[in-house]
Enzyme design. Sequence first.
Site, mmCIF file in Angstrom:
data_model
loop_
_atom_site.group_PDB
_atom_site.id
_atom_site.type_symbol
_atom_site.label_atom_id
_atom_site.label_comp_id
_atom_site.label_asym_id
_atom_site.label_seq_id
_atom_site.Cartn_x
_atom_site.Cartn_y
_atom_site.Cartn_z
ATOM 1 N N ARG A 18 4.198 -7.922 5.558
ATOM 2 C CA ARG A 18 4.839 -6.723 5.763
ATOM 3 C C ARG A 18 6.042 -6.821 5.085
ATOM 4 N NH1 ARG A 18 5.047 -2.119 9.500
ATOM 5 N NH2 ARG A 18 2.907 -2.311 10.040
ATOM 6 N N SER A 26 -2.661 -0.206 1.261
ATOM 7 C CA SER A 26 -1.275 -1.313 0.661
ATOM 8 C C SER A 26 -1.478 -2.751 1.214
ATOM 9 C CB SER A 26 -0.078 -0.533 1.423
ATOM 10 O OG SER A 26 0.145 0.632 0.759
ATOM 11 N N HIS A 68 4.952 -5.791 1.626
ATOM 12 C CA HIS A 68 4.980 -4.246 1.474
ATOM 13 C C HIS A 68 6.349 -3.576 1.459
ATOM 14 C CE1 HIS A 68 4.349 -0.444 4.007
ATOM 15 N NE2 HIS A 68 3.353 -0.189 3.155
#
Lengths: 210, 210
Positions: A41, A18, A44
Amino acid sequence: MSDALSYIRDGAAIYKRSFAIIRAEANLARFTPEQEKIAVRMIHACGMVELADDIDFSPSFVSDAKAALRKGAPILCDANMVAHGVTRARLPANNPVVCTLADPNVAALAAELGTTRSAAAMELWRDRLDGAVIAIGNAPTSLFRLLEMLGEGVARPAAIIGMPVGFVGAAESKEALAADGRIPFAIVKGRKGGSAMAAAAINALASDAE
Amino acid sequence: MSDALSYIRDGAAIYKRSFAIIRAEANLARFTPEQEKIAVRMIHACGMVELADDIDFSPSFVSDAKAALRKGAPILCDANMVAHGVTRARLPANNPVVCTLADPNVAALAAELGTTRSAAAMELWRDRLDGAVIAIGNAPTSLFRLLEMLGEGVARPAAIIGMPVGFVGAAESKEALAADGRIPFAIVKGRKGGSAMAAAAINALASDAE
């Protein structure tokens, strides 16, 4: 059917793949290496590489927020979803994660103050604000009220993650945070935001492990 | 500063104005009136009117999910953030809201099965699946594993909200749910999704009040 359901089952491999996709696709060039890890992040958490264009950090945000967390700063969240998105195992000092929205006094306080429950819940942060890391991922009125309280002279938090979401006041509250300038901040400009992004920012600050 | 912080403080007015903006801007024409209310609340949760283009419902999803909730169906969530996004006061039958991810047996089960904790947590749903409403807002592996379990002949849930988010498996798991066709579903196609959208779908199904 067995073909359709052949999927990666290794959690660490899923994270690694990812993050590699995000770094290949997202436009992250304007971030410092430390800011980039926070942005990755957050992307994500929402599945949108284009979020990179809306993320803004004040210069000392990452270092100030990380230092506060290492010293044990409490993490004050406007919504329970934010608090439940914080991965406790990543926190560097067993930091308290606090959300006062469900406090039994909040509804009466909101009625008394003529405001939302989310704004009224900020009143219960007063004793914990000094050096805290704030994570606002839901309510624009929480962020507006916090800015008012700073204007009234409450103790200063170390850093504010300002990521309320929505159509009424979200963009404006984040503009006001950036314009205020007193406290180091991370924001998502415009209507986007949310508890997952705010929690992801905390999780990235809390540990360098990806 | 006082100008910058003049903001709407009436929670009901904020909701009303938000929903009016969404209905003015989003392309909702392809939805039935019942589907439209679900889509509007999902858009409200993420601040993106363009989400409308990615939302897909199977024909009986809304009526089947609503009927199940009225009968007291449990709401099974893949992540604690989803569970904490469900507004308990809106639920029609004090429905149980269940997330098994933090169960102390899940880590060992994941190691034993060679899969993620999110997929292993599905094993603990077996006794509760019959007639349940499923809300998956985080992990593609949860949705993949649930589809495998349906192939193995577990009891059928009433409806599946399939909204895992991310870059590895999210789009594919939602395509697999739609292709499977056994269970009424709502999905967000592609990488987008998340706990806030999944919880918003539950909150919209739970009560017609906006």
